[in-house]
Design an enzyme around this catalytic site. Structure first.
Site, PDB file in Angstrom:
ATOM      1  N   ASP A  69     -32.758   6.190   9.130  1.00  0.00           N
ATOM      2  CA  ASP A  69     -33.896   6.512   8.271  1.00  0.00           C
ATOM      3  C   ASP A  69     -33.755   5.704   6.980  1.00  0.00           C
ATOM      4  O   ASP A  69     -32.896   4.821   6.860  1.00  0.00           O
ATOM      5  CB  ASP A  69     -34.011   8.033   8.048  1.00  0.00           C
ATOM      6  CG  ASP A  69     -32.903   8.598   7.169  1.00  0.00           C
ATOM      7  OD1 ASP A  69     -31.977   7.844   6.786  1.00  0.00           O
ATOM      8  OD2 ASP A  69     -32.957   9.811   6.859  1.00  0.00           O
ATOM      9  N   CYS A  99     -28.139   8.253   8.865  1.00  0.00           N
ATOM     10  CA  CYS A  99     -29.054   8.865   7.905  1.00  0.00           C
ATOM     11  C   CYS A  99     -28.226   9.200   6.668  1.00  0.00           C
ATOM     12  O   CYS A  99     -27.111   8.697   6.509  1.00  0.00           O
ATOM     13  CB  CYS A  99     -29.797  10.064   8.488  1.00  0.00           C
ATOM     14  SG  CYS A  99     -28.808  11.529   8.826  1.00  0.00           S
ATOM     15  N   THR A 122     -26.697  12.002   5.588  1.00  0.00           N
ATOM     16  CA  THR A 122     -25.459  12.718   5.912  1.00  0.00           C
ATOM     17  C   THR A 122     -24.923  12.379   7.297  1.00  0.00           C
ATOM     18  O   THR A 122     -23.766  12.676   7.605  1.00  0.00           O
ATOM     19  CB  THR A 122     -25.704  14.235   5.907  1.00  0.00           C
ATOM     20  OG1 THR A 122     -26.733  14.508   6.884  1.00  0.00           O
ATOM     21  CG2 THR A 122     -26.137  14.721   4.534  1.00  0.00           C
ATOM     22  N   HIS A 131     -11.640  10.795  23.859  1.00  0.00           N
ATOM     23  CA  HIS A 131     -11.655  12.166  24.382  1.00  0.00           C
ATOM     24  C   HIS A 131     -13.047  12.622  24.820  1.00  0.00           C
ATOM     25  O   HIS A 131     -13.161  13.417  25.755  1.00  0.00           O
ATOM     26  CB  HIS A 131     -11.160  13.150  23.312  1.00  0.00           C
ATOM     27  CG  HIS A 131      -9.695  13.030  23.021  1.00  0.00           C
ATOM     28  ND1 HIS A 131      -8.951  14.057  22.468  1.00  0.00           N
ATOM     29  CD2 HIS A 131      -8.822  12.006  23.203  1.00  0.00           C
ATOM     30  CE1 HIS A 131      -7.691  13.673  22.318  1.00  0.00           C
ATOM     31  NE2 HIS A 131      -7.593  12.417  22.744  1.00  0.00           N
ATOM     32  N   HIS A 170      -9.631  14.564  30.233  1.00  0.00           N
ATOM     33  CA  HIS A 170     -10.886  14.649  29.479  1.00  0.00           C
ATOM     34  C   HIS A 170     -12.118  14.576  30.383  1.00  0.00           C
ATOM     35  O   HIS A 170     -13.210  14.965  29.963  1.00  0.00           O
ATOM     36  CB  HIS A 170     -10.952  13.522  28.450  1.00  0.00           C
ATOM     37  CG  HIS A 170      -9.793  13.511  27.509  1.00  0.00           C
ATOM     38  ND1 HIS A 170      -9.572  14.511  26.592  1.00  0.00           N
ATOM     39  CD2 HIS A 170      -8.766  12.629  27.378  1.00  0.00           C
ATOM     40  CE1 HIS A 170      -8.466  14.243  25.920  1.00  0.00           C
ATOM     41  NE2 HIS A 170      -7.951  13.117  26.371  1.00  0.00           N
TER      42      HIS A 170
HETATM   43  C1  RB5 Z   1     -33.172  12.224   3.776  1.00  0.00           C
HETATM   44  O1  RB5 Z   1     -33.412  12.599   2.458  1.00  0.00           O
HETATM   45  C2  RB5 Z   1     -32.045  13.054   4.366  1.00  0.00           C
HETATM   46  O2  RB5 Z   1     -32.421  14.371   4.494  1.00  0.00           O
HETATM   47  C3  RB5 Z   1     -31.599  12.471   5.678  1.00  0.00           C
HETATM   48  O3  RB5 Z   1     -31.220  11.144   5.510  1.00  0.00           O
HETATM   49  C4  RB5 Z   1     -30.422  13.135   6.373  1.00  0.00           C
HETATM   50  O4  RB5 Z   1     -29.350  13.276   5.493  1.00  0.00           O
HETATM   51  C5  RB5 Z   1     -30.695  14.349   7.152  1.00  0.00           C
HETATM   52  O5  RB5 Z   1     -29.833  14.910   7.819  1.00  0.00           O
END
Ligand code: RB5
Length: 150
Positions: free
Chosen positions: A15, A72, A74, A105, A140
């Protein structure tokens, strides 16, 4: 990054929060001799991570790509999105060790990274380990099979 794996085509998706890191990794992959399928996004304009997680998952599950990388902010949202495809085992990793073990694994076929959580060098290290580790099989194998049957 030197390619020592037999995996050749890597699908990428991110993203807006992940796309700058995706582009760093894309350059590493090209330099290492991998083919890259870049499924976007390619700008800072707000974009929804489920769309890109789904696109990469479909590329990997269909066999169009050998492995996938999703990024993304996180790494959490896009890994959840990718894992909704039953043919995908996406692993959210923050280190080379996790990425190596995810392949060894769990036979993970998609690497998920959080661009706002880890630094670029840790991400590159994770990608390198992910690409250059094979599934260990053995004890595994049955466990990974259960991921598809439970
Ligand atoms: C975008 O602001 C953020 O929410 C996205 O990149 C991600 O971290 C979602 O899990």
């Amino acid at each position: 990054m030197t390619r020592v794996s037999s995996k050749r085509l890597v699908a990428l998706g991110a993203d807006h929060a992940g796309f700058p890191l995706k582009d760093v990794l894309k350059a590493d992959l090209a330099e290492g001799g991998y083919e890259v399928l870049d499924l976007g996004t390619n700008s800072h304009e707000s974009a929804d991570y489920p769309d890109f997680g789904k696109a990469v998952a479909e590329a990997v599950a269909s066999g169009r790509a050998d492995l996938g990388v999703v990024v993304c902010g996180t790494g959490i949202g896009i890994s959840i999105a990718a894992n909704r495809n039953p043919g995908v085992r996406a692993a959210l990793c923050h280190s080379g060790l996790e990425a190596r073990l995810a392949r060894e694994h769990n036979d993970a076929n998609v690497l998920a990274l959080g661009a706002r959580i880890i630094g670029v060098e840790s991400a590159r290290d994770a990608l390198h380990a992910f690409l250059n580790t094979d599934f260990a099989g053995g004890r595994h194998t049955g466990r990974v099979a259960k991921l598809s049957t439970h």
